[in-house]
Design an enzyme around this catalytic site. Structure first.
Site, PDB file in Angstrom:
ATOM      1  N   LYS A  78       0.842  -1.203   0.000  1.00 19.73           N
ATOM      2  CA  LYS A  78       0.000   0.000   0.000  1.00 19.73           C
ATOM      3  C   LYS A  78       0.874   1.249   0.000  1.00 19.73           C
ATOM      4  CE  LYS A  78      -3.844   2.075   2.646  1.00 19.73           C
ATOM      5  NZ  LYS A  78      -4.726   1.889   3.841  1.00 19.73           N
ATOM      6  N   SER A 153      -9.781   1.844   2.907  1.00 21.44           N
ATOM      7  CA  SER A 153      -8.929   2.638   2.040  1.00 21.44           C
ATOM      8  C   SER A 153      -7.874   1.821   1.304  1.00 21.44           C
ATOM      9  CB  SER A 153      -8.238   3.719   2.865  1.00 21.44           C
ATOM     10  OG  SER A 153      -7.338   3.140   3.802  1.00 21.44           O
ATOM     11  N   SER A 177     -10.173  -0.616   7.083  1.00 20.93           N
ATOM     12  CA  SER A 177      -9.545  -0.433   5.775  1.00 20.93           C
ATOM     13  C   SER A 177      -8.851  -1.664   5.206  1.00 20.93           C
ATOM     14  CB  SER A 177      -8.544   0.726   5.826  1.00 20.93           C
ATOM     15  OG  SER A 177      -9.234   1.945   5.948  1.00 20.93           O
TER      16      SER A 177
END
Length: 240
Positions: A78, A153, A177
Site C-alpha cells: 500500500k 482505504s 480499511s
C-alpha cells in the site's frame, strides 16, 4: 493454473523444487499486471526494474539453500508505507514526488526475507475513505465487477490480490480499511491486534488506532506473512 494465480505456499513449493524461478514468477505477475491494470488500476507506482533485481537476488538465495517462507514471492505494498528510493504518495498530490530515504519496518522485514516488492498500491487519499474513489491518481475498480468499488482505504491492495496482480499485498486498517475491502473483493484480509505489527515508517491516519495487516488468497498465506511482519520493534514503542 497460471503462476500469478498461485498462493504463497504453492509458489514457495515450486520455487523450492526449482520448478520455477522467482524471476519467472515475477515476470508472470508483471505480464498479468500489463493485461489488467488499465481496467482495475490497483497500482500508483510499479517498480519493475527493482523488483526483477530483487527476484534475481532471491534466486541466488534459493540456489544457496537459504530459502525462507517469503523468499522470491511477489508482493504489493500500500502506498502509505515508506519505501527507500521508491515514491510514497499516500495517493495525494502533495506527496506526488516524495521519495523516502528509508524503508518502513514492515517493508524492511519483507526484504530481509527475500520477498519481491512489485510496487505501491492505490488507496483513498491519506487513508481517508472506504471506496478507493478519493485517490488523486484515479479510482480503483473491483476486479469481479468493474462497475463496483473494491472497498477502501486499502482498495488497491485488495484489488491487486483479487485480480492476481500479485501473490499477496500489504495494507493498513484503522476503522476497517483491510477488513472491508477484503470482504468486497472476496479474499482473506487480516487486521492484527494493535501493536502486533510495527507502524514505523507508515504515514499515520490515527496513530492510536492504526494496525498493519495484509491481503492473501488463503488463511495459511496470511499466517506466513504475519510470521514475518509481527514482533517487537525498537522504533515503535507500541509494539508487543
Amino acid at each position: 493454473m497460471e503462476i500469478y494465480e498461485l498462493t504463497i505456499h504453492e509458489l514457495h513449493d515450486k520455487l523450492k523444487k526449482k520448478e520455477v524461478s522467482s524471476v519467472e514468477a515475477t515476470r508472470a505477475v508483471f505480464s498479468r499486471i500489463d493485461s489488467v491494470e488499465d481496467k482495475v488500476h490497483s497500482f500508483v507506482t510499479i517498480s519493475r526494474d527493482e523488483a526483477l533485481r530483487q527476484a534475481q537476488e532471491a534466486d541466488k538465495w534459493i540456489a544457496a539453500g537459504d530459502m525462507r517462507p517469503l523468499t522470491g514471492i511477489p508482493i504489493a505494498v500500500k502506498d502509505i508505507f515508506c519505501t527507500e528510493g521508491v515514491r510514497t504518495t499516500c495517493s495525494s498530490k502533495i506527496l506526488e514526488n516524495f521519495i523516502p530515504p528509508y524503508d518502513s519496518t514492515v517493508v524492511a522485514r519483507l526484504k530481509k526475507e527475500g520477498a519481491v516488492i512489485l510496487g505501491k498500491t492505490n488507496m483513498d487519499e491519506f487513508a481517508m475513505g472506504s471506496s478507493t474513489e478519493t485517490s488523486y491518481f484515479g479510482i480503483t475498480r473491483n476486479p469481479w465487477d468493474l462497475q463496483r468499488i473494491p472497498g477502501g482505504s486499502s482498495g488497491g491492495s485488495a484489488a491487486s490480490v483479487a485480480a492476481s496482480e500479485c501473490i499477496a499485498s500489504i495494507g493498513t486498517d484503522t476503522g476497517g480499511s483491510i477488513r472491508q475491502p477484503a470482504a468486497c473483493c472476496g479474499i482473506v484480509g487480516l487486521k492484527p491486534t494493535y501493536g502486533r505489527v510495527s507502524r514505523y515508517g507508515v504515514v499515520a491516519m490515527a496513530s492510536s488506532l492504526d494496525a498493519i495487516g495484509h491481503f492473501t488468497k488463503t488463511v495459511e498465506d496470511s499466517a506466513l506473512i504475519l510470521g514475518v511482519t509481527a514482533g517487537k520493534d525498537e522504533n515503535d514503542a507500541t509494539t508487543s
